[in-house]
Scaffold this active site. Structure first.
Site, short mmCIF file in Angstrom:
data_model
loop_
_atom_site.label_atom_id
_atom_site.label_comp_id
_atom_site.label_asym_id
_atom_site.label_seq_id
_atom_site.Cartn_x
_atom_site.Cartn_y
_atom_site.Cartn_z
N ASP A 68 -13.08 -2.05 7.84
CA ASP A 68 -13.65 -3.37 7.97
C ASP A 68 -13.59 -4.14 9.17
OD1 ASP A 68 -14.31 -5.79 6.04
OD2 ASP A 68 -12.95 -6.64 6.97
N HIS A 90 0.88 -1.06 -0.01
CA HIS A 90 -0.05 0.13 0.11
C HIS A 90 0.91 1.26 0.06
CE1 HIS A 90 -3.07 2.82 1.83
NE2 HIS A 90 -3.71 2.19 0.85
N GLY A 103 -7.07 2.55 5.02
CA GLY A 103 -7.99 2.88 6.14
C GLY A 103 -9.17 1.94 5.77
N CYS A 104 -9.37 1.24 4.56
CA CYS A 104 -10.67 0.42 4.27
C CYS A 104 -10.37 -0.83 5.38
CB CYS A 104 -10.63 -0.18 3.15
SG CYS A 104 -8.92 -1.15 2.47
N VAL A 137 1.89 2.67 4.71
CA VAL A 137 0.62 3.07 5.60
C VAL A 137 -0.30 1.86 5.41
CG1 VAL A 137 -0.45 4.27 3.91
CG2 VAL A 137 -0.95 4.92 6.31
#
Length: 163
Positions: free
Chosen positions: A81, A67, A76-77, A73
């Protein structure tokens, strides 16, 4: 108030904890939870339930290598989740039958990032509503915290239970 250890979390990911065909956590690299530090059917912002959990951050986690190559990092997903996963755990823990499925979210806000140098993140789920029929469903607000500060907010998370 109850807690669940990492051994319990792994059993939840194998589908053995709430019974066959009922709520379970993802396994392997998609499991974003190490322990549940508090689960309660009352409390939280709405006095309808509260769940708190932790996830240890390790620099060797798979998502840091892919990523943003060269700028590692946590996506965010994955935090979002995990909030859906934990709402599903709350429903299973509440005794509702069926497999959890994310149904949606109202508003999401990211105000921070998780780097490989973080030691752990915390999750907090504040239950707003649990419907038992015709299909089990939970609605909650969820938060991801880093160093005690909220860095992700998800309002009106929805998880349903299918049979």
């Amino acid at each position: 108030m109850m807690m669940f250890s990492n051994t319990d979390i792994l059993a939840m990911s194998e589908g053995k904890f709430f019974g066959e065909g009922n709520a379970q956590l993802p396994s392997g690299p998609m499991l974003m939870i190490d322990e549940i530090t508090q689960i309660d059917s009352s409390g939280g912002s709405y006095n309808k339930g509260l769940l708190e959990a932790r996830f240890s951050i390790r620099p060797e986690h798979w998502f840091f290598d892919c990523h943003f190559k060269g700028d590692p990092v946590m996506p965010g997903c994955l935090g979002l989740d995990a909030l859906w996963q934990l709402l599903g755990v709350f429903l299973g823990w509440s005794g509702l039958p069926g497999k959890g499925r994310a149904l949606g979210v109202g508003k999401v806000r990211f105000t921070g990032q998780i780097y490989p140098t973080a030691s752990f993140i915390e999750y907090k789920i504040h239950i707003k509503r649990v419907k038992k029929a015709p299909l089990g469903m939970g609605i909650a607000d969820g938060y991801v915290l880093l160093g005690g500060d909220i860095i992700y907010e998800a309002h009106d998370l929805k998880v349903g239970l299918i049979r």
